[in-house]
Design a protein around this motif. Structure first.
Motif, PDB file in Angstrom:
ATOM      1  N   LYS A 125       0.833  -1.205   0.000  1.00  0.00           N
ATOM      2  CA  LYS A 125       0.000   0.000   0.000  1.00  0.00           C
ATOM      3  C   LYS A 125       0.863   1.249   0.000  1.00  0.00           C
ATOM      4  N   THR A 126       0.407   2.255  -0.730  1.00  0.00           N
ATOM      5  CA  THR A 126       0.951   3.604  -0.535  1.00  0.00           C
ATOM      6  C   THR A 126      -0.210   4.448  -0.028  1.00  0.00           C
ATOM      7  N   ILE A 167      -1.053   2.245   6.993  1.00  0.00           N
ATOM      8  CA  ILE A 167      -0.150   1.414   6.192  1.00  0.00           C
ATOM      9  C   ILE A 167       0.663   0.508   7.113  1.00  0.00           C
ATOM     10  N   LYS A 204      -0.584  -3.815   5.261  1.00  0.00           N
ATOM     11  CA  LYS A 204       0.483  -3.278   4.409  1.00  0.00           C
ATOM     12  C   LYS A 204       0.260  -3.519   2.919  1.00  0.00           C
ATOM     13  N   ARG A 257       5.173  -3.399  -7.468  1.00  0.00           N
ATOM     14  CA  ARG A 257       4.204  -2.350  -7.807  1.00  0.00           C
ATOM     15  C   ARG A 257       4.010  -2.209  -9.328  1.00  0.00           C
ATOM     16  N   ALA A 309       8.467   4.907  -6.402  1.00  0.00           N
ATOM     17  CA  ALA A 309       7.082   5.386  -6.503  1.00  0.00           C
ATOM     18  C   ALA A 309       6.931   6.311  -7.710  1.00  0.00           C
ATOM     19  N   SER A 334       3.158  11.929  -7.811  1.00  0.00           N
ATOM     20  CA  SER A 334       1.720  12.124  -7.579  1.00  0.00           C
ATOM     21  C   SER A 334       1.271  13.306  -8.435  1.00  0.00           C
TER      22      SER A 334
END
Length: 469
Positions: free
Chosen positions: A250-251, A286, A290, A353, A390, A393
């Motif tokens: 999870k983020t 988180i 997780k 991911r 990641a 965003s």
């Protein structure tokens, strides 16, 4: 006030008179409604929830390597079918028709990429992996036309429809189509939990089994990371797992996503809707939970047949209230991930991911069209120069919501390999060859048009007027 059993029998006789749907659909619908009315939903006892062990949620890096022998790999792939959930419309992104025909990159649509991927797999290993598309009544006609363009392709492409159920009018618990809404608005597709019975009712399941197929890989058609993974397939066949859900860490963007838990000795999906109010914040943390469900699922076809025939797949019902033309209606839906607890030797695999790259909005489209990714044989590959695991965003204002508007506002997609976050609001237009780095925020004041010039390099900037560039 009508009792639940009176409601049900009245609904049943009304549904019996609907000529638009099959007997299978009618009985499936009534079955769902009677389960809903009986209130059989078991409440999760929070204290019984356990974190799954590595046997239950297997770390991807511990999977055995795939056989080096090409003929062994071909044997694995000959047991596989790929099924894409293709029932969704592109309405949230301002498109008409199936979402899978939105252009993603280099003129290729989601569907084009899926076809190219399977073609290259079949060619490389000399196997025959077929592609199934589960449409809804909303996407069926358009998809049938679109699939024609692949008629010269070497892949077998099959389509079938998920069920079509009548929306229920809340006021008197009657089917919407019986109340003067005979058109499409009277109906709904009951969520992807319907995949099991629809696969069976369409005759596709038996046809696949007769060809020696054993596993189906099910994924959303808009998840560009959901590609066939030989290591996973190999693991499932060797360990005789009937069901596998791919989960990923999870983020903060995924805090509402369903997660896997161990519950009374079985692996189970826990969705936010099942969480008691006092534990919602804990669910979103988180730290404790997780991982979350990517909706990439691997199913054993014989197991699906056994469970559908036994009417054993009683997934949690998701009530989805809507308002259509001022009328309050109810849709009852189920999710395919919730079926995990009914299969034997069901597992999760904690995947990288990169296997979760959904395109739900134009901000996601910006990511996959940028230099963050390249396209190789239909696969969207992440740029190695991006050191941060990641993705940036990205928040785009309503002016960018529709794909058409999004495309006209960018002369070309900016370079974002070194970007951490981007926020854009107001009437903003981007030139070509722009580079964005770090954290960038661009806000056009109401009534003013803000143009970012060609070749601009913006690093850690807050821009509210042309002078700030």
């Amino acid at each position: 006030m009508a009792t639940d059993s009176e409601k049900l029998s009245k609904l049943q006789s009304a549904v019996a008179g609907l000529s638009q749907i099959s007997e299978n659909e009618k009985s499936g619908f009534i079955n769902l409604v009677s389960r809903y009315l009986s209130g059989e939903e078991e409440q999760i006892e929070w204290s019984k929830i356990q974190t799954p062990t590595d046997e239950v949620v297997v770390p991807y890096e511990t999977l055995a390597p795939t056989p080096e022998d090409l003929t062994e790999t071909k044997k694995l792939l000959d047991k596989l079918v790929v099924l894409k959930l293709n029932g969704g419309l592109g309405t949230t992104m301002g498109c008409t028709g199936p979402k899978s025909v939105i252009e993603v990159r280099n003129g290729f649509t989601f569907l084009d990429l899926i076809v190219v991927q399977i073609e290259s797999l079949n060619k490389k290993y000399g196997c025959n992996v077929p592609l199934l598309l589960m449409n809804s009544f909303n996407t069926h006609d358009d998809t049938a036309k679109i699939v024609e363009k692949y008629s010269n392709s070497s892949i077998d492409i099959h389509t079938f429809n998920q069920s079509q159920y009548p929306r229920i009018v809340v006021e008197d618990f009657m089917p919407f189509p019986c109340k003067g809404q005979p058109g499409k608005d009277g109906w709904y597709p009951p969520g992807h939990g319907d995949v099991f019975s629809s696969l069976m009712n369409s005759g596709k399941l038996d046809a696949l089994l007769s060809k020696g197929k054993e596993y189906v890989f099910v994924a959303n058609s808009d998840n560009l990371g959901a590609i066939v993974d030989l290591k996973i397939l190999n693991h499932l066949i060797n360990n005789q797992n009937e069901y596998c859900m791919e989960v990923t860490p999870k983020t903060l963007a995924d805090v509402k996503g369903g997660t896997l838990i161990s519950y009374e000795g079985r692996v189970q999906l826990l969705e936010i809707a099942q969480v008691p109010d006092q534990h919602v914040n804990e669910f979103k943390s988180i730290e404790k939970f997780k991982i979350f469900n990517t909706n990439n699922l691997w199913l054993n076809l014989k197991a699906v047949k056994r469970l559908v025939e036994a009417d054993a797949l009683k997934m949690e019902i998701i009530p989805n209230p809507k308002e259509v033309e001022g009328v309050k209606v109810l849709q009852l839906e189920t999710a395919a991930g919730a079926a995990i607890r009914f299969f034997d030797h069901a597992i999760g695999i904690n995947v990288p991911r990169s296997r979760f790259l959904p395109v739900k909005a134009t901000s996601d489209l910006l990511l996959v069209q940028s230099d963050l990714y390249t396209l190789v044989d239909g696969f969207v590959i992440r740029n190695k120069e991006r050191t941060n695991p990641a993705n940036p965003s990205i928040e785009l204002g309503p002016e960018f919501k529709k794909v058409g508007n999004f495309l006209t506002r960018f002369k070309s997609i900016p370079s974002i390999v070194e970007l951490d976050s981007l926020k854009v609001s107001g009437d903003v237009w981007f030139g070509s060859s722009i580079v964005l780095k770090g954290n960038v925020s661009i806000t056009a004041k109401p009534g003013t048009k803000l143009e970012i010039p060609d070749g601009a390099v913006l690093e850690n900037k807050v821009i509210n007027s042309p002078e700030d560039i």
